[in-house]
Scaffold this active site. Structure first.
Site, PDB file in Angstrom:
ATOM      1  N   GLU A 263       0.839  -1.206   0.000  1.00 31.86           N
ATOM      2  CA  GLU A 263       0.000   0.000   0.000  1.00 31.86           C
ATOM      3  C   GLU A 263       0.878   1.262   0.000  1.00 31.86           C
ATOM      4  OE1 GLU A 263      -3.572   1.894   2.800  1.00 31.86           O
ATOM      5  OE2 GLU A 263      -2.163   0.417   3.611  1.00 31.86           O
ATOM      6  N   LYS A 320      -9.647   2.284  -3.088  1.00 29.32           N
ATOM      7  CA  LYS A 320     -10.135   1.773  -1.814  1.00 29.32           C
ATOM      8  C   LYS A 320     -11.477   2.407  -1.478  1.00 29.32           C
ATOM      9  CE  LYS A 320      -8.589   1.214   3.022  1.00 29.32           C
ATOM     10  NZ  LYS A 320      -7.505   1.523   3.978  1.00 29.32           N
ATOM     11  N   CYS A 374      -5.476  -2.819   2.803  1.00 23.28           N
ATOM     12  CA  CYS A 374      -5.310  -2.678   4.247  1.00 23.28           C
ATOM     13  C   CYS A 374      -6.575  -3.033   5.021  1.00 23.28           C
ATOM     14  CB  CYS A 374      -4.830  -1.255   4.566  1.00 23.28           C
ATOM     15  SG  CYS A 374      -4.305  -1.026   6.288  1.00 23.28           S
TER      16      CYS A 374
END
Length: 501
Positions: A263, A320, A374
């Site tokens: 990430e 995301k 994540c």
């Protein structure tokens, strides 16, 4: 007669039991201790003289539990101590006490529904845990079921999912707490206890995963969060990742089909990263390379993953969609900005914008993957919301935020839960670790240790057939739970009416 403890003394003991129960979670991984502490707090429930007192005991138990299990939450605030350090103790205190309110509610409601019997908690505690996973964007971290990922009982995730598995664990704890039974009752209860404890203690018993021909390289640069954006350190970490990407195959394997960077693996915003992307694609040679990067349009920033073609162009993009509140964005951003409080990881006023939702990415012979960035791997229902069944899961993460012990290991445990639930392999690239290839039964086949730079080449296992949970999700459990609560409420009402008459 033994003198009865004062309420405040019982609260302190309940909080201590909660802290002990947290030894069930990583890095300790002792679910038997969790179960023993849960059995202990059921005694306090039975001693509560009113629903309000039961709620106090449940809240104290939850506060002790979350304060210990989530102690890693102070780590992000210590990256920039001068700016955020003062918030750390308040963050842990408010988070633990706030999450414990759910358990206080469960104890209060169970006392209303079942008087002194702890059986009411079999319905109410899983119910509030399900609500905790959804409300205010959700935070299902450190659920009881998370402690079972290394045991045979954890394989039940593929059948019923994490929230229903909470119910099973509580249903095992309740008969453990009973002392006066009839012979038949003891037989039934002891049978349930033995089955339940067997699931807690026995190691994973599952067939070996079938290894596929596809190879994925996982890159772990080990960039400490305080150094990650340091101009003097940026070239060091970038060059390290290039070196790992272009390195020859390990263990006699063929060249990887896919290289995963973690990430926000590069510091440049996507529209200014063309020279870096060219270098990355060149290092990847024939392999596709997926890179965590920040992306922007005129009004918004996104935490994204891009897949590069052989020329360094962006072939696919995923933004995301499940963001970390107070980390990647601030609720009521304008209000908090007036007092100088901003999200820890945000890159614009108000933080990152949310992407459109789960999507699949194409990776040629490897098949299609569902990317998780994540925090998104924490949510079983988000993975179940994929538009179609993928062939494997990908998680890229920057666990440097989570400290050096409990946080990264608990995050890995949750990634393993998602693999079990879906019956899918999961490739995980983490900045500081733990990067891992996980099979469809949640077992770690290859991994890089925490806080160590390096890379691994791992064969991607083949997926299992779709699991029951991947087909049904949480809806059947939610319906059964609701019906059970309604039936318990009707029974409680009838008892009250009988007493009045």
């Amino acid at each position: 007669m033994t003198p009865r403890l004062a309420v405040w003394q019982m609260m302190c003991l309940a909080a201590a039991l909660g802290a002990i129960a947290a030894f069930g979670q990583a890095p300790y991984d002792q679910p038997l201790i969790l179960m023993a502490a849960l059995v202990g707090v059921l005694y306090f429930f039975s001693q509560a003289e009113s629903p309000r007192q039961a709620a106090v005991f449940g809240w104290a138990f939850g506060t002790g539990y979350f304060a210990h299990a989530l102690q890693w939450i102070v780590s992000p605030f210590m990256v920039d101590v001068a700016r955020h350090g003062w918030m750390a103790p308040f963050a842990l205190l408010f988070l633990a006490a706030g999450l414990a309110l759910f358990w206080g509610l469960a104890f209060w409601l169970a006392r209303r529904l079942s008087q002194h019997s702890a059986w009411g908690l079999v319905l109410t505690l899983p119910a509030v845990e399900l609500v905790r996973a959804y409300i205010f964007t959700g935070f299902p971290w450190a659920m009881f079921s998370q402690s079972l990922v290394d045991s045979s009982g954890g394989q039940a995730l593929s059948w019923i999912g994490p929230y229903a598995l909470n119910l099973v664990m509580i249903a095992v704890a309740v008969p453990l707490s009973q002392t006066v039974q009839t012979w038949v009752g003891r037989t039934l209860r002891y049978g349930a206890i033995l089955l339940g404890l067997g699931g807690v203690v026995l190691p994973v018993m599952a067939p070996d995963a079938v290894s596929g021909d596809g190879i994925i390289r996982l890159i772990q640069p080990n960039a400490a969060q305080r150094d990650k954006w340091d101009p003097a350190q940026i070239p060091v970490f970038f060059d390290r990742q290039l070196k790992y990407t272009s390195a020859p195959p390990t263990d006699g394997r063929a060249r990887p089909d896919l290289v995963l960077w973690s990430e926000t693996a590069i510091p440049w915003v996507l529209d200014r990263a063309a020279p870096a992307l060219d270098q990355i694609a060149q290092a990847g040679d024939t392999a596709a390379v997926a890179v965590g990067v920040q992306r922007r349009n005129p009004d918004q920033y996104f935490n994204s993953m891009v897949v590069l073609d052989s020329a360094g162009g962006v072939a696919q993009t995923y933004d995301k969609h499940h963001l970390v509140p107070f980390g990647e964005y601030m609720p009521f951003a304008d209000l908090f900005a007036r007092v100088g409080i901003f999200g820890l990881a945000q890159r614009a006023l108000g933080g990152y914008a949310s992407g459109p939702g789960p999507q699949l990415l194409e990776f040629g012979n490897l098949g299609r993957a569902l990317p998780l960035i994540c925090y998104e791997a924490v949510f079983a229902h988000d993975v179940n919301a994929a538009p179609e069944r993928p062939d494997f899961l990908i998680q890229i993460t920057n666990d440097a935020w989570f400290g050096k012990a409990a946080g990264p290991r608990q995050h890995l445990a949750q990634a393993r839960m998602r693999a079990i639930e879906q019956g899918l392999p999961l490739a995980r690239a983490a900045n500081t670790g733990i990067s891992a290839m996980i099979d469809p039964y949640g077992r770690v086949l290859a991994a890089l240790p925490l806080n160590e730079a390096g890379f691994i080449d791992a064969n991607l296992p083949l997926p299992r057939k779709p699991t029951l949970y991947s087909r049904t999700g949480d809806l059947p459990f939610a319906v059964v739970l609701l019906l059970g609560l309604v039936a318990a409420a009707i029974g409680a009402r009838n008892r009250e009416d009988g007493l009045k008459n």
